[in-house]
Design an enzyme around this catalytic site. Structure first.
Site, PDB file in Angstrom:
ATOM      1  N   ASN A  67       0.690  -1.039  -0.001  1.00 31.62           N
ATOM      2  CA  ASN A  67       0.021   0.023  -0.001  1.00 31.62           C
ATOM      3  C   ASN A  67       0.869   1.104   0.001  1.00 31.62           C
ATOM      4  O   ASN A  67       0.270   2.402  -0.338  1.00 31.62           O
ATOM      5  CB  ASN A  67      -1.074   0.200   1.241  1.00 31.62           C
ATOM      6  CG  ASN A  67      -0.332   0.147   2.473  1.00 31.62           C
ATOM      7  OD1 ASN A  67       0.505  -0.987   2.834  1.00 31.62           O
ATOM      8  ND2 ASN A  67      -0.558   0.897   3.406  1.00 31.62           N
ATOM      9  N   HIS A  68       2.055   1.162   0.442  1.00 34.02           N
ATOM     10  CA  HIS A  68       3.007   2.462   0.156  1.00 34.02           C
ATOM     11  C   HIS A  68       3.927   2.423  -1.132  1.00 34.02           C
ATOM     12  O   HIS A  68       4.855   3.207  -1.179  1.00 34.02           O
ATOM     13  CB  HIS A  68       4.137   2.527   1.448  1.00 34.02           C
ATOM     14  CG  HIS A  68       3.427   2.430   2.826  1.00 34.02           C
ATOM     15  ND1 HIS A  68       2.931   3.657   3.147  1.00 34.02           N
ATOM     16  CD2 HIS A  68       3.252   1.365   3.827  1.00 34.02           C
ATOM     17  CE1 HIS A  68       2.252   3.480   4.303  1.00 34.02           C
ATOM     18  NE2 HIS A  68       2.461   2.264   4.823  1.00 34.02           N
ATOM     19  N   HIS A 175       2.850  -6.914   5.719  1.00 34.77           N
ATOM     20  CA  HIS A 175       2.295  -5.500   6.049  1.00 34.77           C
ATOM     21  C   HIS A 175       2.136  -5.428   7.516  1.00 34.77           C
ATOM     22  O   HIS A 175       2.523  -3.976   8.118  1.00 34.77           O
ATOM     23  CB  HIS A 175       0.656  -5.636   5.524  1.00 34.77           C
ATOM     24  CG  HIS A 175       0.087  -4.322   5.695  1.00 34.77           C
ATOM     25  ND1 HIS A 175       0.508  -2.813   5.293  1.00 34.77           N
ATOM     26  CD2 HIS A 175      -1.095  -3.975   6.468  1.00 34.77           C
ATOM     27  CE1 HIS A 175      -0.392  -1.890   5.730  1.00 34.77           C
ATOM     28  NE2 HIS A 175      -1.423  -2.408   6.711  1.00 34.77           N
ATOM     29  N   HIS A 177       4.237  -6.185   9.682  1.00 34.75           N
ATOM     30  CA  HIS A 177       5.395  -6.236  10.293  1.00 34.75           C
ATOM     31  C   HIS A 177       5.788  -6.814  11.615  1.00 34.75           C
ATOM     32  O   HIS A 177       6.667  -6.887  12.083  1.00 34.75           O
ATOM     33  CB  HIS A 177       5.933  -4.782  10.732  1.00 34.75           C
ATOM     34  CG  HIS A 177       5.778  -3.724   9.450  1.00 34.75           C
ATOM     35  ND1 HIS A 177       6.456  -2.523   9.498  1.00 34.75           N
ATOM     36  CD2 HIS A 177       5.406  -4.077   8.143  1.00 34.75           C
ATOM     37  CE1 HIS A 177       6.480  -1.986   8.198  1.00 34.75           C
ATOM     38  NE2 HIS A 177       5.600  -2.807   7.320  1.00 34.75           N
TER      39      HIS A 177
END
Length: 264
Positions: A67-68, A175, A177
């Site tokens: 998403n980043h 995602h 982490h």
């Protein structure tokens, strides 16, 4: 075929950990192909061409995103021409870049697919339907398939694992982490883990500087996060795939901390 997948590399600390640990991990596990998630590599916001090239120089063969992907605008200058990077495939048609690609290293070939979940994340196209669409495009010889499912909800990731069991060699979550301890071979032969974890500071919050994150939670006001500069942790996974069937034989987790590791 032995594949090393490296969790989200976050900021300069994550890049430093990769430089320090990857030679040791390569020597120990002898992977044929190395894939890393690089969506947070540039200060926690996307990736640059220079950082991607540095990863390749270190031995990484392919990079997945999430998403980043678009947080660092430089990526628009090179993602269309960079065939070793995949962004979530379920962005709308016309989005720059590609959602899957074939990574080759010597005699080994691995299809890597990047999908993004929709629970607590932007409403992209259906990742399940996109997975079917991509698998239907592959030829019969492309059996070795790694799916990086970049998602927030554990339920959505587990559902994707079951959905692709027997269809993909491995489904790995990214995602959150935080590395999960549910690595397993599903009944039809797909290796699965809900989240690989991250490569970055273990002294912050998911790789970000902790005081700003705490301030955000306490005040509910907008706060700019920066990547933390504390001691690193390195999370990844090694998967063994039977190339004749495309099914997984074994999946192991890697978890190394800067203040614990002793390199031989």
């Amino acid at each position: 075929m032995k594949v090393l997948f490296i969790g989200d590399i976050v900021g300069s600390v994550g890049r430093k950990a990769l430089e320090d640990v990857l030679p040791y991990v390569k020597q120990k596990y002898q992977p044929d192909i190395i894939i890393a998630n690089g969506e947070n590599a540039a200060g926690g916001r996307g990736i640059t061409r220079k950082i991607a090239n540095h990863f390749y120089d270190l031995g990484v063969n392919g990079i997945t995103m999430g998403n980043h992907t678009w947080d660092n605008k430089e990526i628009f200058d090179f993602i269309d021409d960079e065939e070793r990077i995949v962004r979530p495939a379920n962005f709308p048609y016309g989005t720059p870049g590609r959602g899957f690609t074939v990574i080759k290293n010597k005699t080994k070939e691995l299809v890597i697919v990047n999908l993004q979940g929709r629970t607590f994340l932007p409403p992209l196209d259906c990742p399940f339907e996109k997975a079917d669409e991509i698998l239907n495009q592959l030829n019969k010889n492309q059996k070795n398939i790694l799916v990086d499912f970049h998602a927030e909800a554990t339920s959505e990731k587990i559902a994707m694992g079951w959905y692709l069991d027997g269809k993909a060699s491995v489904v790995l979550g990214t995602h959150t982490h935080v590395q999960t301890n549910d690595n397993q071979i599903l009944p039809q032969g797909t290796a699965y883990v809900t989240d690989i974890g991250m490569v970055g500071s273990k002294e912050g919050v998911l790789g970000m500087e902790r005081s700003s994150v705490i301030r955000k939670f306490k005040t509910q006001l907008p706060v700019r996060f920066t990547s933390d500069e504390g001691k690193w942790q390195f999370h990844g996974s090694v998967i063994q795939i039977d190339e004749s069937t495309g099914l997984a034989k074994k999946i192991d987790l890697i978890r190394i901390a800067e203040d614990q590791v002793i390199f031989e």
